[in-house]
Write a protein that holds these residues in place. Sequence first.
Motif, PDB file in Angstrom:
ATOM      1  N   SER A   1      31.989  77.424  23.896  1.00  0.00           N
ATOM      2  CA  SER A   1      32.647  76.592  24.913  1.00  0.00           C
ATOM      3  C   SER A   1      31.673  76.201  26.034  1.00  0.00           C
ATOM      4  CB  SER A   1      33.846  77.331  25.515  1.00  0.00           C
ATOM      5  OG  SER A   1      34.751  77.632  24.492  1.00  0.00           O
ATOM      6  N   GLU A   2      30.889  77.176  26.499  1.00  0.00           N
ATOM      7  CA  GLU A   2      29.895  76.889  27.546  1.00  0.00           C
ATOM      8  C   GLU A   2      28.885  75.850  27.039  1.00  0.00           C
ATOM      9  OE1 GLU A   2      29.502  77.919  30.698  1.00  0.00           O
ATOM     10  OE2 GLU A   2      31.033  79.474  30.818  1.00  0.00           O
ATOM     11  N   GLY A   3      28.430  76.049  25.805  1.00  0.00           N
ATOM     12  CA  GLY A   3      27.467  75.134  25.187  1.00  0.00           C
ATOM     13  C   GLY A   3      28.013  73.727  25.074  1.00  0.00           C
ATOM     14  N   TRP A   4      29.297  73.652  24.726  1.00  0.00           N
ATOM     15  CA  TRP A   4      29.974  72.357  24.584  1.00  0.00           C
ATOM     16  C   TRP A   4      29.905  71.567  25.897  1.00  0.00           C
ATOM     17  CZ3 TRP A   4      31.471  70.294  20.148  1.00  0.00           C
ATOM     18  CH2 TRP A   4      32.337  69.211  20.157  1.00  0.00           C
ATOM     19  N   PHE A   5      30.133  72.273  26.984  1.00  0.00           N
ATOM     20  CA  PHE A   5      30.095  71.613  28.305  1.00  0.00           C
ATOM     21  C   PHE A   5      28.660  71.304  28.724  1.00  0.00           C
ATOM     22  CE2 PHE A   5      34.450  72.983  28.545  1.00  0.00           C
ATOM     23  CZ  PHE A   5      35.050  72.012  29.330  1.00  0.00           C
TER      24      PHE A   5
END
Lengths: 139, 129
Positions: free
Chosen positions: A85-89
């Motif tokens: 999720s962090e990577g996605w952002f």
Amino acid sequence: MKIVSRNLLIFALLLFIYTILFRFGLGELLTAEKWAWVIIISVVYGAMIFFTAWTTGKRDGINNFLFDAGFRWNLTTFIVWGAASEGWFLLGLHSAHETIRVVHITLLIWSGFLILHLILFLILRRRTIKGIHKTNIFE
Amino acid sequence: MKTDDALHKELLSAWEETYKKGQLTLWIFLSLKEGPKYVSGLQESIERFSKGTIHAEEQSLYRTLRKYYHLKMVDFSAGKGHKGPDRKYYHLTPLGASLLQSFVERNIQLFFEEPLKELLLNDSITAKK
């Protein structure tokens, strides 16, 4: 007995794939403002994680006797979901309707439950001998 | 209504099913007390000792032995296989042997002492109709 077992790695990989697909689907549906579908894919995503964790965890228990009260699976879900999720952002793949704050709040609340789970595991560990639950030693 | 014979058979089977749960360890330990064995050999001696009443699946034995190895109750050494690769020959460790000794003294030996011995060997059971 392995802490990072093959089944745990399979679970982590599948979870990562599910999360990427979910994030992609969620972004598209939010952009298209299809709210009912957002709920549907969220439920499907949650159910798939539950089913995969259940089956890989059960399979792991057959050959890996390590008793952890499900803590390794919970921690893996936390790490993989959080990282994906962090990577996605960070890569800027999110939709205009999503904010990273939601991810941070989720991780914060989740870490509280993770600590409770760890305490539960440490309490239940008293019922083990060298990592194996006493009731599972003798057959 | 079931006949007495059918009921006897059914009850005996249900009793044995419950009784056998938790028995595998004792049979494994007794077989290993006889001498080191590989898994198939262990399986054979369990069947032989129990006169066929206990059958252990090979997979189940492997799983159990791995657990006992982890808990230092059994150990193994490599030995020649029969026309094949080397086999693991399992044996009891001093911990396993002393554990078996204590278990037998506390739970099995009483069956060889009076009055239990007399009760077990006496087949003239008094039953009221």
